[in-house]
Design a protein around this motif. Structure first.
Motif, PDB file in Angstrom:
ATOM      1  N   GLU A 315      -5.522   3.152  -6.816  1.00 25.06           N
ATOM      2  CA  GLU A 315      -4.774   3.231  -5.563  1.00 25.06           C
ATOM      3  C   GLU A 315      -5.639   2.752  -4.402  1.00 25.06           C
ATOM      4  O   GLU A 315      -6.835   3.039  -4.347  1.00 25.06           O
ATOM      5  CB  GLU A 315      -4.337   4.679  -5.334  1.00 25.06           C
ATOM      6  CG  GLU A 315      -3.448   4.899  -4.135  1.00 25.06           C
ATOM      7  CD  GLU A 315      -3.039   6.363  -3.996  1.00 25.06           C
ATOM      8  OE1 GLU A 315      -1.880   6.634  -3.674  1.00 25.06           O
ATOM      9  OE2 GLU A 315      -3.905   7.244  -4.231  1.00 25.06           O
ATOM     10  N   VAL A 316      -5.034   2.045  -3.480  1.00 22.62           N
ATOM     11  CA  VAL A 316      -5.674   1.647  -2.223  1.00 22.62           C
ATOM     12  C   VAL A 316      -4.854   2.247  -1.099  1.00 22.62           C
ATOM     13  O   VAL A 316      -3.656   1.982  -0.975  1.00 22.62           O
ATOM     14  CB  VAL A 316      -5.740   0.116  -2.059  1.00 22.62           C
ATOM     15  CG1 VAL A 316      -6.393  -0.245  -0.725  1.00 22.62           C
ATOM     16  CG2 VAL A 316      -6.520  -0.516  -3.201  1.00 22.62           C
ATOM     17  N   ARG A 317      -5.489   3.074  -0.283  1.00 27.23           N
ATOM     18  CA  ARG A 317      -4.807   3.712   0.840  1.00 27.23           C
ATOM     19  C   ARG A 317      -5.413   3.202   2.156  1.00 27.23           C
ATOM     20  O   ARG A 317      -6.630   3.264   2.343  1.00 27.23           O
ATOM     21  CB  ARG A 317      -4.923   5.235   0.766  1.00 27.23           C
ATOM     22  CG  ARG A 317      -4.344   5.826  -0.496  1.00 27.23           C
ATOM     23  CD  ARG A 317      -4.478   7.335  -0.509  1.00 27.23           C
ATOM     24  NE  ARG A 317      -3.538   7.958   0.419  1.00 27.23           N
ATOM     25  CZ  ARG A 317      -3.604   9.246   0.791  1.00 27.23           C
ATOM     26  NH1 ARG A 317      -4.586  10.022   0.332  1.00 27.23           N
ATOM     27  NH2 ARG A 317      -2.708   9.761   1.621  1.00 27.23           N
ATOM     28  N   ILE A 318      -4.571   2.715   3.031  1.00 26.54           N
ATOM     29  CA  ILE A 318      -4.984   2.126   4.302  1.00 26.54           C
ATOM     30  C   ILE A 318      -4.304   2.915   5.421  1.00 26.54           C
ATOM     31  O   ILE A 318      -3.090   3.074   5.420  1.00 26.54           O
ATOM     32  CB  ILE A 318      -4.594   0.639   4.374  1.00 26.54           C
ATOM     33  CG1 ILE A 318      -5.220  -0.126   3.199  1.00 26.54           C
ATOM     34  CG2 ILE A 318      -5.004   0.023   5.694  1.00 26.54           C
ATOM     35  CD1 ILE A 318      -4.593  -1.494   2.965  1.00 26.54           C
ATOM     36  N   PHE A 319      -5.101   3.401   6.356  1.00 25.23           N
ATOM     37  CA  PHE A 319      -4.584   4.219   7.434  1.00 25.23           C
ATOM     38  C   PHE A 319      -4.733   3.454   8.758  1.00 25.23           C
ATOM     39  O   PHE A 319      -5.851   3.095   9.154  1.00 25.23           O
ATOM     40  CB  PHE A 319      -5.315   5.556   7.493  1.00 25.23           C
ATOM     41  CG  PHE A 319      -5.139   6.376   6.249  1.00 25.23           C
ATOM     42  CD1 PHE A 319      -4.100   7.292   6.141  1.00 25.23           C
ATOM     43  CD2 PHE A 319      -6.009   6.202   5.176  1.00 25.23           C
ATOM     44  CE1 PHE A 319      -3.948   8.041   4.982  1.00 25.23           C
ATOM     45  CE2 PHE A 319      -5.856   6.952   4.012  1.00 25.23           C
ATOM     46  CZ  PHE A 319      -4.813   7.872   3.915  1.00 25.23           C
TER      47      PHE A 319
END
Length: 322
Positions: A315-319
């Motif tokens: 998973e890649v999470r970008i905020f």
């Protein structure tokens, strides 16, 4: 010569200059410390690509890093080997210094100085880094045995440059940058945290546009989490999440794509208002740790709470600041 020809203030001027220099240095040091502490040690915006974490690397401006990230991500999304990415990066380093130029020799434009009159596309297309990188790769892979050719020869067969040997000098740096985005290396980007809202839809659209054809990633719904998160110096900042997840059984190609995606997000953090990126066991937070990735556990060491920003495997999470 009379005494009036040598007034006392003139004789004291060297001492005044020295005193002034010390005052200036003290002020510079003070503001540097204040700025450094405010930015978590980030200092002025800058990025460094390393072939492996902790090693010496290639320094880039945020603009250069963002363009390099796009070139690498497009190559990875096409399923091309590191050699193709290195050739493309070295070419853009020579042609534009990784800047998306609106001018050049005759009608040359963009990262690769492609010419509309030579069939590379319209000026608008060529100025689009995703398009220009894509068509460069398309012409590169059409060269039989390109991956076994010397870099300068492979690049020249695509570019038809008047200076065919110029690409070779960029191969070492291009190899390091390739490793940072697609291999075992790392990209760090320091500088202040975003002060203005970013555009999460633009981030999602760009990454979807780059990776839509690889069939190895899918946009994922944002996981439940806090609407606000602690930013640099304990300030509370609002964040909107953009998440992508590898498709099941994607294997090494999917993992390589996730690495390129996370690097792209960090490289574009300044231009797109990205506040943090989570990938694997690590996280990157704008304005903290001098732009370095920080290893994180599944739970906070003090409170025992699960990190609401942590990424699951694949998973890649970008905020994005909002």
């Amino acid at each position: 010569m009379s005494q009036s020809d040598h007034p006392r203030p003139r004789r004291r001027r060297p001492l005044l200059k020295v005193a002034g220099a010390f005052v200036l240095l003290a002020l510079i040091g003070y503001f540097a410390v204040q700025y450094d502490s405010t930015n978590g040690g980030g200092g002025a915006p800058h990025c460094t690509a390393n072939a492996r974490p902790g090693s010496g690397g290639v320094d880039m401006t945020p603009e250069q890093a963002a363009n390099a990230a796009t070139i690498a991500a497009v190559g990875v999304a096409k399923g091309l080997p590191d050699r193709a990415v290195t050739i493309a990066l070295a070419t853009a380093m020579q042609e534009s210094a990784l800047r998306n130029l609106d001018h050049g020799d005759r009608d040359s434009l963009g990262l690769f100085q492609q010419r509309p009159s030579q069939g590379w596309g319209t000026p608008q297309q060529i100025k689009d880094p995703v398009y220009s990188a894509g068509i460069f790769y398309d012409r590169l892979v059409a060269i039989k045995g390109y991956s076994r050719l010397p870099l300068t020869e492979a690049a020249q067969q695509v570019q038809l440059s008047g200076f065919p040997q110029a690409y070779a000098k960029h191969e070492p740096d291009a190899t390091v940058v390739t490793a940072a985005f697609a291999g075992d290396g790392e990209l760090t980007c320091g500088g202040p945290a975003p002060t203005a809202p970013g555009d999460s839809e633009k981030v999602r659209t760009e990454l979807t546009r780059i990776f839509a054809k690889d069939k190895l990633h899918a946009a994922a719904p944002a996981r439940p989490g806090p609407a606000q998160a602690a930013g640099p110096a304990g300030k509370q900042v609002k964040e909107a999440e953009v998440a992508f997840v590898e498709k099941r059984d994607g294997g090494a190609p999917a993992a390589r794509g996730s690495k390129a995606m996370a690097g792209w997000a960090v490289a574009n953090s300044r231009g797109m208002g990205i506040a943090r990126v989570s990938y694997g066991p690590a996280g990157w937070i704008a304005g903290e740790a001098k732009g370095k990735w920080q290893q994180k556990g599944g739970r906070d060491a003090k409170s025992g709470a699960v990190d609401p920003h942590g990424a699951q495997p694949g998973e890649v999470r970008i905020f994005v600041a909002r």
